[in-house]
Design a protein around this motif. Sequence first.
Motif, PDB file in Angstrom:
ATOM      1  N   ASN A   1      26.727  75.390  75.026  1.00 23.98           N
ATOM      2  CA  ASN A   1      27.648  74.244  75.051  1.00 23.98           C
ATOM      3  C   ASN A   1      27.781  73.579  73.680  1.00 23.98           C
ATOM      4  O   ASN A   1      28.536  72.622  73.519  1.00 23.98           O
ATOM      5  N   THR A   2      27.029  74.081  72.690  1.00 29.36           N
ATOM      6  CA  THR A   2      27.148  73.627  71.309  1.00 29.36           C
ATOM      7  C   THR A   2      27.259  74.867  70.413  1.00 29.36           C
ATOM      8  O   THR A   2      26.447  75.783  70.526  1.00 29.36           O
ATOM      9  N   LEU A   3      28.271  74.848  69.539  1.00 29.26           N
ATOM     10  CA  LEU A   3      28.530  76.006  68.673  1.00 29.26           C
ATOM     11  C   LEU A   3      28.340  75.628  67.211  1.00 29.26           C
ATOM     12  O   LEU A   3      28.887  74.619  66.747  1.00 29.26           O
ATOM     13  N   VAL A   4      27.585  76.451  66.481  1.00 26.30           N
ATOM     14  CA  VAL A   4      27.419  76.300  65.036  1.00 26.30           C
ATOM     15  C   VAL A   4      28.129  77.479  64.360  1.00 26.30           C
ATOM     16  O   VAL A   4      27.801  78.631  64.622  1.00 26.30           O
ATOM     17  N   ILE A   5      29.116  77.174  63.504  1.00 27.86           N
ATOM     18  CA  ILE A   5      29.814  78.207  62.734  1.00 27.86           C
ATOM     19  C   ILE A   5      29.344  78.098  61.290  1.00 27.86           C
ATOM     20  O   ILE A   5      29.524  77.059  60.646  1.00 27.86           O
TER      21      ILE A   5
ATOM     22  N   LEU B   1      39.186  76.529  69.301  1.00 30.25           N
ATOM     23  CA  LEU B   1      38.356  75.324  69.349  1.00 30.25           C
ATOM     24  C   LEU B   1      39.161  74.047  69.539  1.00 30.25           C
ATOM     25  O   LEU B   1      38.616  73.019  69.976  1.00 30.25           O
ATOM     26  N   LEU B   2      40.448  74.073  69.186  1.00 34.16           N
ATOM     27  CA  LEU B   2      41.297  72.885  69.243  1.00 34.16           C
ATOM     28  C   LEU B   2      42.196  72.897  70.476  1.00 34.16           C
ATOM     29  O   LEU B   2      42.537  73.966  70.996  1.00 34.16           O
TER      30      LEU B   2
ATOM     31  N   ILE C   1      39.221  79.052  74.211  1.00 35.65           N
ATOM     32  CA  ILE C   1      38.162  79.203  75.226  1.00 35.65           C
ATOM     33  C   ILE C   1      36.949  78.311  74.943  1.00 35.65           C
ATOM     34  O   ILE C   1      35.978  78.341  75.695  1.00 35.65           O
ATOM     35  N   PHE C   2      37.009  77.515  73.872  1.00 33.35           N
ATOM     36  CA  PHE C   2      35.894  76.595  73.601  1.00 33.35           C
ATOM     37  C   PHE C   2      36.471  75.284  73.050  1.00 33.35           C
ATOM     38  O   PHE C   2      36.238  74.913  71.914  1.00 33.35           O
ATOM     39  N   GLU C   3      37.216  74.586  73.888  1.00 32.40           N
ATOM     40  CA  GLU C   3      37.923  73.383  73.447  1.00 32.40           C
ATOM     41  C   GLU C   3      37.165  72.093  73.732  1.00 32.40           C
ATOM     42  O   GLU C   3      37.588  71.022  73.323  1.00 32.40           O
TER      43      GLU C   3
END
Length: 522
Positions: free
Chosen positions: A230-234, A254-255, A281-283
Amino acid sequence: MKSKEKYLPLLLFSCVALGIIIGGMLNFPTRTLSKKSASKAKIERLIDFINDEYVDNINSDSIVDLTVSSILANLDPHSVYIPPSEQSSEAEIMKGDFVGIGVNFYMYNDTVTVVNPLKGGPAEKAGVQAGDRILYADKSKLFGRKLPTDSLYNKLKGEEGSTVTLTIFRKSSNKKLTLTVEREVVPIKSVDTYLMLNKKTGYIRINRFAENTYDEFYTGLEALKKQGMNTLVIDLRDNGGGYLEKAVAIADELLKDKELIVFTKNRKGKIDKTYATNEGIFETGRVFVLIDENSASASEILAGAIQDNDRGTIVGRRSFGKGLVQREMDFEDGSAVRLTTSRYYTPSGRSIQKPYTKGESEAYSHDFEKRFESGELYAKDKIKVADSLKFKTKKGRIVYGGGGIVPDIFVPLEVKKGEESLAYILNSGVVGHFVFEQLDKNRKAFQGMDFNTFLTKMQNETGYIQKFESYLKDAGLEIKLENNRVLVKKYITAEFARQLYGENNYYQVILKDDAMLKAVLK
């Protein structure tokens, strides 16, 4: 440190900067040459005159190359000429694959030496092993000669399905072998790794934005979501950019629908805006983006879109500051010109292009020198921003234009102040060469060892730091490692892990106690 070491960080930074200038942000339509003008005719007549009448024999192609380079040098630092020898390899890197045998190698004592064969690649299938010396490719001798890198690649690359017979010396068994390798399409990954940092936090590292980057990113994003992220680090550290549209496609995941990602403006004032769609898919999960002074171009587009839409948190140090868009024109001889055709702006309307003077690309690339002198690599309040270039994010936060993306959470260099050169040595190929040579002396010491046993062995190992210091001294770099022992040992251990166990194991080591990730996980 000795005087020659004083300038090492600047040299290393300049090399990285040059790579960013050459790499740039790419957006390549085809283009045909327009009708000749008087100026073009003048250049052609001069070259013909030299060809016909000059007192000595001269290569007219080299004159043309110099002319084109000189013209572009008077425009901006990112408009460049790329000769055929560089263009072919650059195109492969951006395409994301090539046809070859699939080995990582380097010239060790004048011999092509395999660091490791790519897992599942044609060389590994044929039996090539780490440490093998490639003596011949068919009948072409590859040792004892000062062959340029592009010549070596050409000996090993070829048509898909074609074969090459390698004559190999295997040091571990002291035998000469003959292996036939069938060339295949070999991928060049732009997403180094994706993994879970803990039960809820996923991590994806992108090293450039190439043709396959979005697909690789999407694969990683889907896999991490299935694991409960539920948390993404790029991680965009040291990512010098690439294709604009790939950064845009990742931002779209993401947006939310209709959020502005980026817009460009050309000299005629034409503005092209790019918005997110409703297909991400990860907004909704949390997002962190890691950047540093080598994050440029497409990396800055992605970071700027996340920051200006208040979608996530930017962590690290001020990015490079490249806000110019190039288009490429190819020539029949295989060379190309990348010409700046527009500027890009983040959603808040800011240009993050750092200042430059036309015709002075050297001063532009030495901007890093100012960052050392100002102390901004260690303290956020040393970053100089222009009050006249204030902009507001979607929620009204103040952000600045005119020289890179300033992070929301600042993280200084991990090495001690005054020893910045070490940071860039650790991220160069020097550690990899050192580790290979150590393994080459006694590869059997690690044979059959599982990864956890390896970690325990390296934790108890005390001699590699001193050996690395001696290795650097032999190369002309007298750097004391005493003040950074923990950091140096981590990088050496990680490189051993990469060469013995693979890329994911490298990141298991290198990300442990990483300063930027600590800031995220806090």
